[in-house]
Design a protein around this motif. Structure first.
Motif, short mmCIF file in Angstrom:
data_model
loop_
_atom_site.label_atom_id
_atom_site.label_comp_id
_atom_site.label_asym_id
_atom_site.label_seq_id
_atom_site.Cartn_x
_atom_site.Cartn_y
_atom_site.Cartn_z
N ALA A 49 1.14 -1.50 -0.34
CA ALA A 49 -0.22 -0.15 -0.23
C ALA A 49 1.07 0.88 -0.13
N ALA A 50 0.08 2.90 -0.67
CA ALA A 50 1.00 3.96 -0.56
C ALA A 50 -0.03 4.55 -0.30
N ILE A 51 0.43 5.77 0.36
CA ILE A 51 -0.22 7.00 0.19
C ILE A 51 0.92 8.26 0.05
N ARG A 52 -0.09 8.74 -0.50
CA ARG A 52 1.23 9.87 -0.94
C ARG A 52 0.14 11.10 -0.25
N TRP A 53 1.71 12.15 -0.32
CA TRP A 53 1.64 13.45 0.98
C TRP A 53 0.50 14.17 0.17
N GLY A 54 0.33 14.23 1.20
CA GLY A 54 -1.33 15.05 1.53
C GLY A 54 -2.31 14.41 1.64
N GLY A 55 -1.81 12.82 1.34
CA GLY A 55 -2.76 12.28 2.06
C GLY A 55 -4.24 11.76 1.50
N ARG A 56 -4.46 12.61 0.34
CA ARG A 56 -5.97 12.29 -0.88
C ARG A 56 -5.20 11.00 -1.53
N SER A 57 -4.35 10.86 -2.01
CA SER A 57 -4.37 9.30 -2.99
C SER A 57 -3.38 8.52 -1.61
N ALA A 58 -4.74 7.04 -2.25
CA ALA A 58 -3.96 5.72 -1.36
C ALA A 58 -4.04 4.68 -2.81
N ASP A 59 -3.24 4.05 -2.57
CA ASP A 59 -3.12 2.90 -3.40
C ASP A 59 -3.20 1.24 -2.69
N TYR A 60 -3.83 0.47 -2.84
CA TYR A 60 -3.35 -1.17 -2.68
C TYR A 60 -3.23 -2.03 -3.68
N ILE A 70 -4.43 2.10 4.84
CA ILE A 70 -2.91 3.01 5.37
C ILE A 70 -3.24 4.27 5.50
N SER A 71 -2.68 5.41 6.60
CA SER A 71 -3.95 6.23 6.86
C SER A 71 -2.13 7.37 7.93
N ARG A 72 -1.34 8.33 7.45
CA ARG A 72 -1.07 9.18 7.58
C ARG A 72 -1.52 10.04 8.87
N ASP A 73 -0.80 10.70 9.85
CA ASP A 73 -0.22 11.84 10.81
C ASP A 73 0.98 13.09 10.99
N ASN A 74 0.33 14.00 9.97
CA ASN A 74 1.47 14.31 9.78
C ASN A 74 2.36 15.07 11.28
N GLY A 75 1.75 15.51 11.97
CA GLY A 75 1.59 15.82 12.60
C GLY A 75 2.67 14.97 13.46
N LEU A 81 -0.24 1.36 9.02
CA LEU A 81 -1.31 0.00 8.23
C LEU A 81 -1.96 -1.18 9.07
N GLN A 82 -2.72 -0.61 8.72
CA GLN A 82 -4.29 -1.19 9.56
C GLN A 82 -4.46 -2.78 8.95
N MET A 83 -4.10 -3.51 9.35
CA MET A 83 -4.40 -4.58 8.51
C MET A 83 -5.21 -5.94 9.27
N SER A 84 -6.65 -6.44 8.39
CA SER A 84 -7.08 -7.16 9.42
C SER A 84 -7.02 -8.13 8.36
N SER A 85 -8.93 -8.95 8.86
CA SER A 85 -8.98 -10.45 8.75
C SER A 85 -7.55 -11.34 7.57
N LEU A 86 -6.28 -11.44 8.61
CA LEU A 86 -5.42 -11.46 8.14
C LEU A 86 -5.14 -13.58 7.92
#
Length: 124
Positions: A49-60, A70-75, A81-86
């Motif tokens: 997975a990837a998340i681009r800067w700005g957090g608007r676009s994610a790819d899986y 995938i999510s980000r906290d710039n602060g 990376l939250q993984m479920s149903s592993l």
């Protein structure tokens, strides 16, 4: 000096969940795209997975769509990376990677900075 440090890996039963974290330092985090790759012995690193800067676009990767987020906290200079149903086939060392580009990048060679990785093991 750029550093990426992953954490949150461990042993979990199939169907369970884990949340991985990647903390970055030494770079302007908010303008870096961050990705997760995984690797098993004898195989090349696989895009997750990837998340681009700005957090608007994610790819899986197709194999994790609907199960991983995938999510980000710039602060906090952190990507999650939250993984479920592993599944047992998710077992691997998970690495985060960073690159300045905002382009859609799914290949490991497109990322300049890498962390050491965190082991995820899913038992059946």
């Amino acid at each position: 000096q750029v550093q990426l440090v992953e954490s949150g890996g461990g042993l979990v039963q199939a169907g369970g969940s884990l949340r991985l974290s990647c903390v970055a330092s030494g770079l302007p985090f908010s303008i870096y795209s961050i990705a997760w790759f995984r690797q098993t012995p004898g195989k090349e690193r696989e895009f997750v997975a990837a998340i681009r800067w700005g957090g608007r676009s994610a790819d899986y990767a197709d194999s994790v769509k609907g199960r991983f987020t995938i999510s980000r906290d710039n602060g906090k200079n952190t990507v999650y990376l939250q993984m479920s149903s592993l599944r047992p086939e998710d077992t691997a060392v998970y690495h985060c990677a960073a690159d300045r580009s905002i382009a859609r990048q799914l290949q490991s060679y497109e990322y300049n900075y890498w962390g050491q990785g965190t082991q995820v093991t899913v038992s059946s």
